[in-house]
Write a protein that holds these residues in place. Structure first.
Motif, PDB file in Angstrom:
ATOM      1  N   PRO A 151     -20.373 -19.474   2.244  1.00  0.00           N
ATOM      2  CA  PRO A 151     -19.316 -18.777   2.989  1.00  0.00           C
ATOM      3  C   PRO A 151     -18.744 -17.577   2.248  1.00  0.00           C
ATOM      4  O   PRO A 151     -18.820 -17.478   1.020  1.00  0.00           O
ATOM      5  CB  PRO A 151     -18.246 -19.859   3.197  1.00  0.00           C
ATOM      6  N   LEU A 152     -18.154 -16.657   3.015  1.00  0.00           N
ATOM      7  CA  LEU A 152     -17.583 -15.411   2.494  1.00  0.00           C
ATOM      8  C   LEU A 152     -16.202 -15.173   3.088  1.00  0.00           C
ATOM      9  O   LEU A 152     -15.959 -15.482   4.258  1.00  0.00           O
ATOM     10  CB  LEU A 152     -18.457 -14.215   2.876  1.00  0.00           C
ATOM     11  N   ILE A 153     -15.318 -14.585   2.291  1.00  0.00           N
ATOM     12  CA  ILE A 153     -14.028 -14.096   2.779  1.00  0.00           C
ATOM     13  C   ILE A 153     -13.768 -12.748   2.120  1.00  0.00           C
ATOM     14  O   ILE A 153     -13.991 -12.592   0.910  1.00  0.00           O
ATOM     15  CB  ILE A 153     -12.873 -15.060   2.442  1.00  0.00           C
ATOM     16  N   PHE A 154     -13.295 -11.777   2.891  1.00  0.00           N
ATOM     17  CA  PHE A 154     -12.849 -10.510   2.313  1.00  0.00           C
ATOM     18  C   PHE A 154     -11.350 -10.391   2.509  1.00  0.00           C
ATOM     19  O   PHE A 154     -10.838 -10.558   3.622  1.00  0.00           O
ATOM     20  CB  PHE A 154     -13.543  -9.311   2.972  1.00  0.00           C
ATOM     21  N   MET A 155     -10.628 -10.095   1.420  1.00  0.00           N
ATOM     22  CA  MET A 155      -9.175  -9.939   1.469  1.00  0.00           C
ATOM     23  C   MET A 155      -8.782  -8.566   0.958  1.00  0.00           C
ATOM     24  O   MET A 155      -9.007  -8.254  -0.217  1.00  0.00           O
ATOM     25  CB  MET A 155      -8.489 -11.015   0.618  1.00  0.00           C
ATOM     26  N   PRO A 156      -8.184  -7.727   1.802  1.00  0.00           N
ATOM     27  CA  PRO A 156      -7.710  -6.424   1.329  1.00  0.00           C
ATOM     28  C   PRO A 156      -6.531  -6.586   0.391  1.00  0.00           C
ATOM     29  O   PRO A 156      -5.855  -7.616   0.385  1.00  0.00           O
ATOM     30  CB  PRO A 156      -7.295  -5.721   2.629  1.00  0.00           C
ATOM     31  N   ALA A 157      -6.278  -5.580  -0.411  1.00  0.00           N
ATOM     32  CA  ALA A 157      -5.174  -5.614  -1.373  1.00  0.00           C
ATOM     33  C   ALA A 157      -3.853  -5.831  -0.653  1.00  0.00           C
ATOM     34  O   ALA A 157      -3.630  -5.305   0.444  1.00  0.00           O
ATOM     35  CB  ALA A 157      -5.144  -4.314  -2.169  1.00  0.00           C
ATOM     36  N   ASP A 158      -2.988  -6.617  -1.278  1.00  0.00           N
ATOM     37  CA  ASP A 158      -1.663  -6.889  -0.731  1.00  0.00           C
ATOM     38  C   ASP A 158      -0.691  -5.874  -1.320  1.00  0.00           C
ATOM     39  O   ASP A 158      -0.190  -6.041  -2.433  1.00  0.00           O
ATOM     40  CB  ASP A 158      -1.240  -8.316  -1.064  1.00  0.00           C
ATOM     41  N   GLU A 159      -0.424  -4.820  -0.570  1.00  0.00           N
ATOM     42  CA  GLU A 159       0.438  -3.747  -1.078  1.00  0.00           C
ATOM     43  C   GLU A 159       1.903  -4.148  -1.129  1.00  0.00           C
ATOM     44  O   GLU A 159       2.709  -3.486  -1.768  1.00  0.00           O
ATOM     45  CB  GLU A 159       0.273  -2.504  -0.199  1.00  0.00           C
ATOM     46  N   ASP A 160       2.247  -5.267  -0.467  1.00  0.00           N
ATOM     47  CA  ASP A 160       3.642  -5.700  -0.444  1.00  0.00           C
ATOM     48  C   ASP A 160       3.948  -6.753  -1.495  1.00  0.00           C
ATOM     49  O   ASP A 160       5.085  -7.215  -1.606  1.00  0.00           O
ATOM     50  CB  ASP A 160       3.994  -6.270   0.931  1.00  0.00           C
ATOM     51  N   ASP A 161       2.937  -7.167  -2.267  1.00  0.00           N
ATOM     52  CA  ASP A 161       3.138  -8.212  -3.269  1.00  0.00           C
ATOM     53  C   ASP A 161       3.971  -7.669  -4.428  1.00  0.00           C
ATOM     54  O   ASP A 161       3.573  -6.738  -5.118  1.00  0.00           O
ATOM     55  CB  ASP A 161       1.788  -8.721  -3.779  1.00  0.00           C
ATOM     56  N   LEU A 162       5.114  -8.287  -4.650  1.00  0.00           N
ATOM     57  CA  LEU A 162       6.020  -7.825  -5.697  1.00  0.00           C
ATOM     58  C   LEU A 162       5.895  -8.665  -6.970  1.00  0.00           C
ATOM     59  O   LEU A 162       6.611  -8.432  -7.941  1.00  0.00           O
ATOM     60  CB  LEU A 162       7.470  -7.887  -5.191  1.00  0.00           C
ATOM     61  N   GLU A 163       4.985  -9.664  -6.950  1.00  0.00           N
ATOM     62  CA  GLU A 163       4.822 -10.515  -8.120  1.00  0.00           C
ATOM     63  C   GLU A 163       3.932  -9.797  -9.130  1.00  0.00           C
ATOM     64  O   GLU A 163       2.718  -9.793  -9.009  1.00  0.00           O
ATOM     65  CB  GLU A 163       4.213 -11.858  -7.725  1.00  0.00           C
ATOM     66  N   GLU A 164       4.533  -9.203 -10.107  1.00  0.00           N
ATOM     67  CA  GLU A 164       3.793  -8.371 -11.053  1.00  0.00           C
ATOM     68  C   GLU A 164       2.780  -9.163 -11.859  1.00  0.00           C
ATOM     69  O   GLU A 164       1.820  -8.617 -12.387  1.00  0.00           O
ATOM     70  CB  GLU A 164       4.786  -7.671 -11.993  1.00  0.00           C
ATOM     71  N   THR A 165       2.990 -10.488 -11.972  1.00  0.00           N
ATOM     72  CA  THR A 165       2.063 -11.301 -12.759  1.00  0.00           C
ATOM     73  C   THR A 165       0.721 -11.449 -12.068  1.00  0.00           C
ATOM     74  O   THR A 165      -0.271 -11.778 -12.703  1.00  0.00           O
ATOM     75  CB  THR A 165       2.663 -12.697 -13.009  1.00  0.00           C
ATOM     76  N   HIS A 166       0.679 -11.214 -10.764  1.00  0.00           N
ATOM     77  CA  HIS A 166      -0.564 -11.373 -10.014  1.00  0.00           C
ATOM     78  C   HIS A 166      -1.213 -10.005  -9.831  1.00  0.00           C
ATOM     79  O   HIS A 166      -1.161  -9.408  -8.759  1.00  0.00           O
ATOM     80  CB  HIS A 166      -0.296 -12.027  -8.662  1.00  0.00           C
ATOM     81  N   LEU A 167      -1.811  -9.537 -10.888  1.00  0.00           N
ATOM     82  CA  LEU A 167      -2.416  -8.207 -10.843  1.00  0.00           C
ATOM     83  C   LEU A 167      -3.562  -8.138  -9.862  1.00  0.00           C
ATOM     84  O   LEU A 167      -3.834  -7.084  -9.281  1.00  0.00           O
ATOM     85  CB  LEU A 167      -2.891  -7.823 -12.251  1.00  0.00           C
ATOM     86  N   ASP A 168      -4.236  -9.274  -9.649  1.00  0.00           N
ATOM     87  CA  ASP A 168      -5.377  -9.277  -8.739  1.00  0.00           C
ATOM     88  C   ASP A 168      -4.978  -9.012  -7.293  1.00  0.00           C
ATOM     89  O   ASP A 168      -5.813  -8.622  -6.476  1.00  0.00           O
ATOM     90  CB  ASP A 168      -6.114 -10.626  -8.804  1.00  0.00           C
ATOM     91  N   SER A 169      -3.698  -9.210  -6.960  1.00  0.00           N
ATOM     92  CA  SER A 169      -3.261  -8.998  -5.585  1.00  0.00           C
ATOM     93  C   SER A 169      -3.286  -7.520  -5.201  1.00  0.00           C
ATOM     94  O   SER A 169      -3.222  -7.178  -4.034  1.00  0.00           O
ATOM     95  CB  SER A 169      -1.849  -9.562  -5.378  1.00  0.00           C
ATOM     96  N   SER A 170      -3.381  -6.645  -6.186  1.00  0.00           N
ATOM     97  CA  SER A 170      -3.457  -5.211  -5.906  1.00  0.00           C
ATOM     98  C   SER A 170      -4.899  -4.751  -5.693  1.00  0.00           C
ATOM     99  O   SER A 170      -5.152  -3.569  -5.503  1.00  0.00           O
ATOM    100  CB  SER A 170      -2.835  -4.412  -7.056  1.00  0.00           C
TER     101      SER A 170
END
Length: 411
Positions: A151-170
Protein backbone atom coordinates in the motif's frame (compact mmCIF):
# COMPACT_ATOMS: atom_id res chain seq x y z
CA UNK A 1 -28.98 -7.55 -18.53
CA UNK A 2 -28.58 -10.31 -15.99
CA UNK A 3 -31.17 -11.89 -13.80
CA UNK A 4 -31.29 -12.10 -10.04
CA UNK A 5 -30.34 -15.25 -8.22
CA UNK A 6 -32.52 -14.62 -5.14
CA UNK A 7 -35.76 -16.38 -4.29
CA UNK A 8 -38.94 -15.33 -6.07
CA UNK A 9 -40.49 -13.72 -3.00
CA UNK A 10 -37.45 -11.44 -2.63
CA UNK A 11 -37.05 -8.30 -4.65
CA UNK A 12 -34.41 -8.42 -7.36
CA UNK A 13 -31.92 -5.60 -6.83
CA UNK A 14 -29.61 -6.60 -9.67
CA UNK A 15 -29.98 -4.20 -12.59
CA UNK A 16 -27.31 -5.37 -15.03
CA UNK A 17 -24.60 -7.94 -15.60
CA UNK A 18 -21.90 -6.93 -18.07
CA UNK A 19 -19.70 -9.63 -19.57
CA UNK A 20 -17.33 -7.61 -21.78
CA UNK A 21 -14.16 -8.70 -19.97
CA UNK A 22 -12.92 -12.08 -21.20
CA UNK A 23 -11.62 -13.17 -17.78
CA UNK A 24 -11.42 -11.97 -14.17
CA UNK A 25 -11.64 -8.30 -13.20
CA UNK A 26 -8.92 -7.35 -10.72
CA UNK A 27 -9.51 -3.65 -10.08
CA UNK A 28 -11.94 -0.79 -10.56
CA UNK A 29 -11.75 3.02 -10.32
CA UNK A 30 -14.27 5.86 -10.43
CA UNK A 31 -13.80 9.33 -11.88
CA UNK A 32 -14.01 12.29 -9.51
CA UNK A 33 -17.46 13.30 -10.81
CA UNK A 34 -18.69 9.69 -10.71
CA UNK A 35 -19.63 9.60 -14.38
CA UNK A 36 -16.97 7.17 -15.61
CA UNK A 37 -15.82 3.82 -14.28
CA UNK A 38 -12.67 1.95 -15.32
CA UNK A 39 -11.90 -1.73 -14.81
CA UNK A 40 -8.73 -3.74 -15.34
CA UNK A 41 -8.55 -7.47 -15.79
CA UNK A 42 -6.79 -10.74 -16.32
CA UNK A 43 -7.52 -10.39 -20.06
CA UNK A 44 -4.78 -7.68 -20.20
CA UNK A 45 -7.31 -4.97 -21.08
CA UNK A 46 -8.82 -2.02 -19.26
CA UNK A 47 -12.37 -0.97 -20.03
CA UNK A 48 -14.18 2.31 -19.52
CA UNK A 49 -17.87 2.45 -18.59
CA UNK A 50 -20.60 5.07 -18.31
CA UNK A 51 -22.24 5.13 -14.88
CA UNK A 52 -24.90 7.85 -15.07
CA UNK A 53 -26.65 6.72 -18.24
CA UNK A 54 -29.87 4.71 -17.89
CA UNK A 55 -27.88 1.57 -18.60
CA UNK A 56 -24.19 1.20 -17.86
CA UNK A 57 -22.32 0.77 -21.14
CA UNK A 58 -18.75 -0.01 -22.14
CA UNK A 59 -17.53 3.15 -23.90
CA UNK A 60 -13.90 2.20 -24.49
CA UNK A 61 -11.39 -0.65 -24.52
CA UNK A 62 -7.75 0.01 -23.65
CA UNK A 63 -5.43 -2.56 -25.20
CA UNK A 64 -1.64 -2.71 -24.97
CA UNK A 65 -0.56 -4.42 -21.77
CA UNK A 66 1.07 -7.82 -22.24
CA UNK A 67 0.09 -9.18 -18.80
CA UNK A 68 -2.86 -8.81 -16.45
CA UNK A 69 -3.77 -5.39 -15.04
CA UNK A 70 -3.39 -5.14 -11.28
CA UNK A 71 -4.37 -1.54 -10.46
CA UNK A 72 -6.20 1.30 -12.18
CA UNK A 73 -6.98 5.01 -11.65
CA UNK A 74 -8.90 7.77 -13.40
CA UNK A 75 -7.30 11.22 -13.24
CA UNK A 76 -9.08 14.02 -15.08
CA UNK A 77 -9.70 12.67 -18.60
CA UNK A 78 -7.00 10.01 -18.38
CA UNK A 79 -6.82 6.41 -17.20
CA UNK A 80 -3.70 4.99 -15.56
CA UNK A 81 -3.23 1.22 -15.48
CA UNK A 82 -0.52 -0.81 -13.71
CA UNK A 83 0.28 -4.32 -14.82
CA UNK A 84 2.16 -7.53 -14.19
CA UNK A 85 4.11 -6.65 -17.35
CA UNK A 86 6.04 -4.26 -15.02
CA UNK A 87 4.68 -1.11 -16.69
CA UNK A 88 2.14 1.65 -16.14
CA UNK A 89 0.26 3.07 -19.11
CA UNK A 90 -1.47 6.43 -19.43
CA UNK A 91 -4.53 6.47 -21.69
CA UNK A 92 -6.73 9.17 -23.19
CA UNK A 93 -10.32 8.33 -22.17
CA UNK A 94 -11.81 10.02 -25.22
CA UNK A 95 -9.72 8.27 -27.87
CA UNK A 96 -8.57 5.14 -25.95
CA UNK A 97 -5.05 5.88 -27.19
CA UNK A 98 -2.05 4.98 -25.03
CA UNK A 99 -0.16 8.26 -24.56
CA UNK A 100 2.98 6.75 -23.03
CA UNK A 101 4.34 3.78 -21.11
CA UNK A 102 6.11 4.12 -17.73
CA UNK A 103 8.97 1.62 -17.56
CA UNK A 104 11.47 0.97 -14.79
CA UNK A 105 9.93 -1.47 -12.34
CA UNK A 106 11.44 -4.95 -12.53
CA UNK A 107 8.41 -6.85 -11.22
CA UNK A 108 4.61 -6.62 -10.96
CA UNK A 109 3.21 -3.13 -10.40
CA UNK A 110 1.09 -3.68 -7.31
CA UNK A 111 -0.60 -0.38 -6.38
CA UNK A 112 -0.79 3.20 -7.61
CA UNK A 113 -1.90 6.65 -6.45
CA UNK A 114 -1.93 9.98 -8.27
CA UNK A 115 -1.79 13.57 -7.00
CA UNK A 116 -2.52 15.17 -10.37
CA UNK A 117 1.11 16.20 -10.81
CA UNK A 118 2.75 12.92 -9.86
CA UNK A 119 2.07 9.20 -10.10
CA UNK A 120 3.32 6.91 -7.32
CA UNK A 121 3.62 3.15 -7.80
CA UNK A 122 4.59 0.20 -5.64
CA UNK A 123 5.96 -3.11 -6.83
CA UNK A 124 7.04 -6.56 -5.86
CA UNK A 125 10.54 -5.38 -6.88
CA UNK A 126 10.88 -3.87 -3.35
CA UNK A 127 10.67 -0.27 -4.53
CA UNK A 128 8.18 2.55 -4.87
CA UNK A 129 8.58 5.05 -7.69
CA UNK A 130 7.43 8.56 -8.49
CA UNK A 131 6.65 9.60 -12.08
CA UNK A 132 5.82 12.88 -13.77
CA UNK A 133 2.14 12.78 -14.69
CA UNK A 134 2.58 14.86 -17.85
CA UNK A 135 5.53 13.12 -19.52
CA UNK A 136 5.93 9.80 -17.67
CA UNK A 137 9.51 10.47 -16.59
CA UNK A 138 10.65 8.55 -13.50
CA UNK A 139 11.55 11.27 -11.01
CA UNK A 140 12.51 9.25 -7.96
CA UNK A 141 12.98 5.69 -6.72
CA UNK A 142 12.35 4.89 -3.05
CA UNK A 143 14.62 2.01 -2.03
CA UNK A 144 14.99 0.37 1.36
CA UNK A 145 12.28 -2.25 1.82
CA UNK A 146 13.54 -5.83 1.92
CA UNK A 147 10.45 -7.35 0.29
CA UNK A 148 7.64 -6.28 -2.03
CA UNK A 149 5.98 -2.90 -1.46
CA UNK A 150 2.19 -2.95 -1.16
CA UNK A 151 0.00 0.00 0.00
CA UNK A 152 0.87 3.67 -0.58
CA UNK A 153 -0.13 7.00 0.97
CA UNK A 154 0.95 10.47 -0.14
CA UNK A 155 0.73 13.30 2.41
CA UNK A 156 1.40 16.92 1.40
CA UNK A 157 3.29 19.16 3.82
CA UNK A 158 1.24 20.50 6.71
CA UNK A 159 1.80 24.25 6.45
CA UNK A 160 -0.34 24.88 9.53
CA UNK A 161 1.66 22.61 11.87
CA UNK A 162 3.06 24.77 14.65
CA UNK A 163 4.86 21.92 16.44
CA UNK A 164 8.45 22.83 15.71
CA UNK A 165 9.70 19.46 16.97
CA UNK A 166 8.02 17.72 14.05
CA UNK A 167 10.26 18.89 11.26
CA UNK A 168 8.97 16.17 8.96
CA UNK A 169 5.53 17.80 8.91
CA UNK A 170 6.97 20.53 6.68
CA UNK A 171 7.80 17.92 4.03
CA UNK A 172 5.71 16.14 1.45
CA UNK A 173 5.71 12.52 2.56
CA UNK A 174 5.29 9.18 0.85
CA UNK A 175 4.29 6.30 3.14
CA UNK A 176 4.81 2.71 2.05
CA UNK A 177 3.82 -0.65 3.54
CA UNK A 178 5.66 -3.85 2.76
CA UNK A 179 5.84 -7.61 3.03
CA UNK A 180 8.98 -7.03 5.14
CA UNK A 181 6.64 -6.36 8.12
CA UNK A 182 7.33 -2.59 8.15
CA UNK A 183 5.88 0.68 6.97
CA UNK A 184 8.18 3.59 6.14
CA UNK A 185 7.98 7.32 5.49
CA UNK A 186 10.04 9.02 2.80
CA UNK A 187 10.92 12.62 2.02
CA UNK A 188 9.33 13.18 -1.38
CA UNK A 189 11.87 15.81 -2.43
CA UNK A 190 15.00 13.79 -1.66
CA UNK A 191 13.83 10.19 -1.62
CA UNK A 192 15.43 9.85 1.82
CA UNK A 193 13.87 7.40 4.26
CA UNK A 194 12.67 9.21 7.39
CA UNK A 195 10.98 6.73 9.75
CA UNK A 196 10.57 2.96 9.92
CA UNK A 197 7.51 1.60 11.73
CA UNK A 198 8.51 -1.77 13.22
CA UNK A 199 6.30 -4.04 15.30
CA UNK A 200 4.19 -6.14 12.97
CA UNK A 201 4.97 -9.84 12.68
CA UNK A 202 3.49 -10.15 9.20
CA UNK A 203 3.19 -8.25 5.94
CA UNK A 204 1.60 -4.79 5.98
CA UNK A 205 -1.39 -5.22 3.68
CA UNK A 206 -3.33 -1.96 4.07
CA UNK A 207 -2.87 1.52 5.55
CA UNK A 208 -4.72 4.71 6.32
CA UNK A 209 -4.23 7.95 8.24
CA UNK A 210 -6.44 9.99 10.54
CA UNK A 211 -8.14 13.14 9.20
CA UNK A 212 -5.47 15.36 10.77
CA UNK A 213 -2.60 13.52 9.11
CA UNK A 214 -0.84 12.78 12.39
CA UNK A 215 -1.61 9.09 12.96
CA UNK A 216 -0.82 6.18 10.66
CA UNK A 217 -2.83 2.93 10.80
CA UNK A 218 -1.34 -0.28 9.41
CA UNK A 219 -3.17 -3.59 8.92
CA UNK A 220 -1.23 -6.82 8.72
CA UNK A 221 -1.26 -10.55 8.14
CA UNK A 222 -0.37 -10.86 11.85
CA UNK A 223 -4.12 -10.29 12.55
CA UNK A 224 -3.58 -6.81 14.08
CA UNK A 225 -3.88 -3.16 13.20
CA UNK A 226 -1.34 -0.82 14.75
CA UNK A 227 -1.40 2.96 15.05
CA UNK A 228 1.71 5.12 14.92
CA UNK A 229 2.73 8.72 15.37
CA UNK A 230 3.73 9.59 11.82
CA UNK A 231 6.39 12.15 12.68
CA UNK A 232 7.85 10.51 15.80
CA UNK A 233 7.72 6.98 14.41
CA UNK A 234 6.45 5.64 17.74
CA UNK A 235 3.76 3.00 18.12
CA UNK A 236 0.57 4.21 19.80
CA UNK A 237 -1.92 1.33 19.98
CA UNK A 238 -2.44 -2.27 18.90
CA UNK A 239 -5.95 -3.15 17.72
CA UNK A 240 -6.49 -6.82 18.54
CA UNK A 241 -9.58 -8.90 17.81
CA UNK A 242 -9.36 -10.16 14.26
CA UNK A 243 -8.62 -13.88 13.95
CA UNK A 244 -7.16 -13.62 10.46
CA UNK A 245 -5.18 -11.29 8.22
CA UNK A 246 -6.41 -7.69 8.01
CA UNK A 247 -7.05 -7.16 4.29
CA UNK A 248 -8.69 -3.74 3.96
CA UNK A 249 -9.48 -0.65 5.97
CA UNK A 250 -11.08 2.77 5.81
CA UNK A 251 -10.82 5.51 8.45
CA UNK A 252 -13.69 7.98 8.69
CA UNK A 253 -13.23 10.67 11.31
CA UNK A 254 -12.61 8.80 14.58
CA UNK A 255 -13.78 5.40 13.43
CA UNK A 256 -11.69 2.78 11.62
CA UNK A 257 -13.38 0.02 9.62
CA UNK A 258 -11.50 -3.18 8.79
CA UNK A 259 -12.12 -6.34 6.79
CA UNK A 260 -10.34 -9.62 7.38
CA UNK A 261 -9.74 -13.17 6.24
CA UNK A 262 -11.50 -14.19 9.48
CA UNK A 263 -14.78 -13.55 7.59
CA UNK A 264 -15.68 -10.39 9.54
CA UNK A 265 -15.72 -6.65 9.26
CA UNK A 266 -15.15 -4.57 12.37
CA UNK A 267 -15.39 -0.97 13.55
CA UNK A 268 -12.96 0.55 16.04
CA UNK A 269 -12.66 3.84 17.92
CA UNK A 270 -9.22 4.96 16.82
CA UNK A 271 -8.48 7.05 19.89
CA UNK A 272 -8.83 4.16 22.33
CA UNK A 273 -8.22 1.05 20.23
CA UNK A 274 -11.63 -0.31 21.22
CA UNK A 275 -13.74 -2.47 18.91
CA UNK A 276 -17.28 -1.14 18.83
CA UNK A 277 -18.98 -3.09 16.03
CA UNK A 278 -18.79 -6.53 14.43
CA UNK A 279 -20.15 -7.06 10.91
CA UNK A 280 -20.64 -10.79 10.45
CA UNK A 281 -22.35 -13.25 8.14
CA UNK A 282 -19.58 -13.53 5.55
CA UNK A 283 -18.44 -17.00 4.58
CA UNK A 284 -15.01 -16.04 3.26
CA UNK A 285 -12.43 -13.22 3.34
CA UNK A 286 -13.79 -9.66 3.46
CA UNK A 287 -11.78 -8.20 0.58
CA UNK A 288 -13.28 -4.69 0.43
CA UNK A 289 -14.94 -2.44 3.00
CA UNK A 290 -16.49 0.91 2.09
CA UNK A 291 -18.47 3.37 4.20
CA UNK A 292 -21.31 5.27 2.54
CA UNK A 293 -24.24 7.22 4.00
CA UNK A 294 -24.13 5.56 7.42
CA UNK A 295 -23.78 2.07 5.93
CA UNK A 296 -20.96 -0.43 5.63
CA UNK A 297 -20.61 -2.14 2.26
CA UNK A 298 -18.46 -5.27 2.16
CA UNK A 299 -17.24 -7.40 -0.72
CA UNK A 300 -16.36 -10.98 0.03
CA UNK A 301 -14.60 -14.06 -1.25
CA UNK A 302 -17.93 -15.89 -1.02
CA UNK A 303 -19.04 -13.85 -4.08
CA UNK A 304 -21.63 -11.83 -2.12
CA UNK A 305 -21.79 -8.10 -1.44
CA UNK A 306 -23.40 -7.21 1.87
CA UNK A 307 -24.67 -3.98 3.41
CA UNK A 308 -24.78 -3.31 7.15
CA UNK A 309 -26.09 -0.52 9.33
CA UNK A 310 -22.82 0.97 10.54
CA UNK A 311 -24.17 1.85 13.98
CA UNK A 312 -26.05 -1.32 14.91
CA UNK A 313 -24.13 -3.94 12.93
CA UNK A 314 -27.43 -5.20 11.51
CA UNK A 315 -27.20 -6.68 8.02
CA UNK A 316 -29.53 -4.75 5.73
CA UNK A 317 -29.07 -6.61 2.47
CA UNK A 318 -27.25 -9.44 0.71
CA UNK A 319 -26.54 -9.25 -3.01
CA UNK A 320 -25.61 -12.69 -4.37
CA UNK A 321 -25.03 -13.26 -8.07
CA UNK A 322 -21.30 -13.32 -8.71
CA UNK A 323 -19.60 -16.68 -9.13
CA UNK A 324 -16.24 -15.77 -7.59
CA UNK A 325 -14.54 -13.29 -5.24
CA UNK A 326 -15.72 -9.68 -5.53
CA UNK A 327 -12.61 -7.58 -6.10
CA UNK A 328 -13.92 -4.00 -5.97
CA UNK A 329 -17.05 -1.92 -5.35
CA UNK A 330 -18.07 1.64 -6.23
CA UNK A 331 -21.21 3.63 -5.45
CA UNK A 332 -22.80 6.21 -7.74
CA UNK A 333 -26.15 7.88 -7.05
CA UNK A 334 -28.07 4.92 -5.67
CA UNK A 335 -26.31 2.32 -7.79
CA UNK A 336 -23.66 -0.11 -6.63
CA UNK A 337 -21.06 -1.45 -9.07
CA UNK A 338 -19.27 -4.70 -8.24
CA UNK A 339 -16.44 -6.42 -10.10
CA UNK A 340 -15.32 -9.99 -9.67
CA UNK A 341 -12.81 -12.64 -10.64
CA UNK A 342 -15.72 -14.21 -12.54
CA UNK A 343 -15.16 -11.53 -15.21
CA UNK A 344 -18.48 -9.75 -14.66
CA UNK A 345 -19.30 -6.16 -13.78
CA UNK A 346 -22.66 -6.02 -12.03
CA UNK A 347 -24.91 -3.07 -11.27
CA UNK A 348 -27.27 -3.10 -8.27
CA UNK A 349 -30.05 -0.83 -7.05
CA UNK A 350 -29.24 0.45 -3.55
CA UNK A 351 -31.26 3.66 -3.81
CA UNK A 352 -33.63 2.78 -0.98
CA UNK A 353 -30.91 1.88 1.50
CA UNK A 354 -29.72 5.43 2.06
CA UNK A 355 -33.10 6.79 3.16
CA UNK A 356 -33.81 6.72 6.85
CA UNK A 357 -30.20 6.11 7.87
CA UNK A 358 -29.12 8.87 10.20
CA UNK A 359 -25.39 9.32 9.76
CA UNK A 360 -24.91 11.50 12.82
CA UNK A 361 -22.66 10.24 15.57
CA UNK A 362 -25.50 9.98 18.09
CA UNK A 363 -26.21 6.31 18.63
CA UNK A 364 -29.64 4.72 18.46
CA UNK A 365 -28.45 1.53 20.08
CA UNK A 366 -25.65 1.49 22.62
CA UNK A 367 -22.71 -0.80 21.84
CA UNK A 368 -22.07 -3.77 24.08
CA UNK A 369 -19.08 -2.77 26.18
CA UNK A 370 -18.04 -4.43 29.41
CA UNK A 371 -18.39 -2.17 32.47
CA UNK A 372 -15.18 -0.55 33.70
CA UNK A 373 -14.26 0.50 37.22
CA UNK A 374 -11.74 3.24 36.56
CA UNK A 375 -13.23 6.71 36.05
CA UNK A 376 -10.95 7.35 33.09
CA UNK A 377 -12.11 4.15 31.44
CA UNK A 378 -15.72 5.17 32.05
CA UNK A 379 -15.05 8.40 30.20
CA UNK A 380 -13.58 6.40 27.34
CA UNK A 381 -16.71 4.24 27.27
CA UNK A 382 -18.88 7.34 26.98
CA UNK A 383 -16.72 8.52 24.12
CA UNK A 384 -17.04 5.17 22.35
CA UNK A 385 -20.81 5.29 22.75
CA UNK A 386 -20.77 8.79 21.33
CA UNK A 387 -19.18 7.62 18.10
CA UNK A 388 -20.90 4.25 18.11
CA UNK A 389 -19.23 2.67 15.10
CA UNK A 390 -20.27 5.13 12.41
CA UNK A 391 -18.47 8.01 10.80
CA UNK A 392 -20.09 10.80 8.82
CA UNK A 393 -18.40 12.55 5.92
CA UNK A 394 -19.14 16.25 5.97
CA UNK A 395 -19.05 18.52 2.94
CA UNK A 396 -15.41 19.43 3.53
CA UNK A 397 -14.11 15.86 3.57
CA UNK A 398 -13.15 13.41 0.87
CA UNK A 399 -14.08 9.71 0.74
CA UNK A 400 -11.19 8.82 3.06
CA UNK A 401 -12.50 11.14 5.77
CA UNK A 402 -9.83 13.80 5.29
CA UNK A 403 -10.30 17.54 4.71
CA UNK A 404 -10.47 18.25 0.99
CA UNK A 405 -7.73 20.85 1.22
CA UNK A 406 -5.21 18.28 2.45
CA UNK A 407 -5.55 16.01 -0.58
CA UNK A 408 -4.07 13.03 1.22
CA UNK A 409 -3.91 10.24 -1.35
CA UNK A 410 -4.49 6.70 -0.08
CA UNK A 411 -4.40 3.53 -2.09
Amino acid sequence: MGGCGSRKEERCYQLQTLHEHESGINCMALSEDGSVLATGGEDKTARVWSTKTELCECIGILRGHTEYINCILIEDCFVLSGSADKTVRKWDVGTCDCLFVLTGHTSVVYRMICTGDFIFTSSYDRTARCWDFDNGECIRVFRGHKRGVYPLIFMPADEDDLEETHLDSSKDLLITGSADFTARTWDFETGQQLKTFKGHKGAVTCMSVDPHGKTLFTGSTDFTVRSWHIYKGSQLKVFEGHQGSVICMQVVNKIMYTGSSDHTGRAWVTEFGEQTRLYKGHKHTVSVIKIYDGMVFTACGDAICRVFDAKTGEQLREMPGHESTITAIQLVEGRLFTSSYDGCLKVWDVSELGSGHDTNFKLRYAPRIEPMDDEKDKEQTKEIEKYGGVGKLDSNQNQNGHPQSQKIMIE
